[in-house]
Design a protein around this motif. Sequence first.
Motif, short mmCIF file in Angstrom:
data_model
loop_
_atom_site.label_atom_id
_atom_site.label_comp_id
_atom_site.label_asym_id
_atom_site.label_seq_id
_atom_site.Cartn_x
_atom_site.Cartn_y
_atom_site.Cartn_z
N PRO A 16 -14.26 0.71 -2.47
CA PRO A 16 -13.93 1.36 -1.19
C PRO A 16 -13.51 0.34 -0.14
N ASP A 17 -12.37 0.63 0.50
CA ASP A 17 -11.85 -0.20 1.59
C ASP A 17 -11.74 -1.67 1.20
N VAL A 18 -11.04 -1.90 0.10
CA VAL A 18 -10.93 -3.27 -0.44
C VAL A 18 -10.24 -4.21 0.56
N GLY A 19 -9.35 -3.66 1.39
CA GLY A 19 -8.67 -4.48 2.40
C GLY A 19 -9.67 -5.12 3.37
N GLY A 94 6.44 -3.45 -5.03
CA GLY A 94 5.27 -3.38 -5.90
C GLY A 94 4.86 -1.93 -6.12
N VAL A 95 4.49 -1.61 -7.36
CA VAL A 95 3.99 -0.27 -7.65
C VAL A 95 2.65 -0.43 -8.37
N ASP A 96 1.65 0.34 -7.92
CA ASP A 96 0.32 0.24 -8.52
C ASP A 96 -0.34 1.61 -8.54
N TRP A 102 -2.62 -0.86 -3.33
CA TRP A 102 -1.31 -0.99 -2.69
C TRP A 102 -1.43 -0.93 -1.17
N ARG A 103 -2.43 -0.23 -0.65
CA ARG A 103 -2.65 -0.25 0.80
C ARG A 103 -3.06 -1.65 1.27
N ALA A 104 -3.97 -2.29 0.50
CA ALA A 104 -4.38 -3.65 0.83
C ALA A 104 -3.19 -4.61 0.72
N TYR A 120 5.42 -1.56 -0.95
CA TYR A 120 4.47 -1.12 -1.98
C TYR A 120 4.44 0.40 -2.06
N ARG A 121 4.30 0.88 -3.30
CA ARG A 121 4.22 2.31 -3.57
C ARG A 121 3.09 2.58 -4.54
N GLN A 122 2.48 3.76 -4.43
CA GLN A 122 1.56 4.17 -5.48
C GLN A 122 2.39 4.82 -6.58
N GLY A 123 2.08 4.51 -7.82
CA GLY A 123 2.84 5.10 -8.91
C GLY A 123 2.29 4.68 -10.25
#
Length: 276
Positions: A16-19, A94-96, A102-104, A120-123
């Motif tokens: 959670p909230d890795v950033g 980047g896609v993850d 990807w938010r971080a 960055y994108r989620q995918g």
Amino acid sequence: MPHQVNEAIESHYTRPDVGSLILAALARAGKDLDQLTPEDLTPIDAFHIRGRAATLELAHVVALDAKKRVLDVGSGIGGTSRCLAQKFGCRVTGVDLTEEYWRAAAMLSAKVGLQALTEYRQGDAVNLPFEDETFDVVWSEHVAMNIPDKTQLYSEMYRVLKPGGVVAIYDILAGPSGPVLFPVPWARTPATSFLVEPVELRQLLEEAGFVISDWTDSTEAARTWFTSLVEKIQKNGLPPLGFHVLMGSDFQVMAQNQGRNLQEGRITLAQVVARK
């Protein structure tokens, strides 16, 4: 089934909230959060064996330059994309699968002033959210181990590459001497680990339409690097900034297993470049 595997993989990597965890670790390591540089992030950024050195070796084989548009599949917190953007001036997408990552990645790229060259994108790597023939280079480091449908993975990489484009892979493969010891950094159990042998990877790439131009076995270099990492941890304990910030308290066991897997030939490493 793929949906369940994806959920299991996401939960393996998600904290959670890795950033915020990363920023707190940077502060503990004495870094000025208002004046971060890409180098400040190095101990946590290059989440693969041999870190940034391995990334730069592969980039030189690919002959990256500022004209190239790069897709980093499985981009994590963005370490590789930032390294490539900073060193070569290329634009990297980047896609993850993991939303927290990807938010971080986007937050950290903004912090070090690389937001103009990185996005960055989620995918999902087996269903890439991009048009055909978009990229000059498709890049992937330590990602395919978590992907069961490798035929679809490499055909998607092929699809989004421009004609004459290259795929650049640095991956962990199944070794000759038997099953992997778990947990490891990419999987806590065999349920989310899908290693192929070198001969299988070669076949998968060729079946997708690629022509392999460079294949380097980097297992020995990986062994040396990992032995030194484990010795450092044993001697000094975990540093304020390191992969354990991403993986949590069981990272030490993962690292020990990873070292044994390398030493005992349960895994091997390959750097591969192939052309469309």
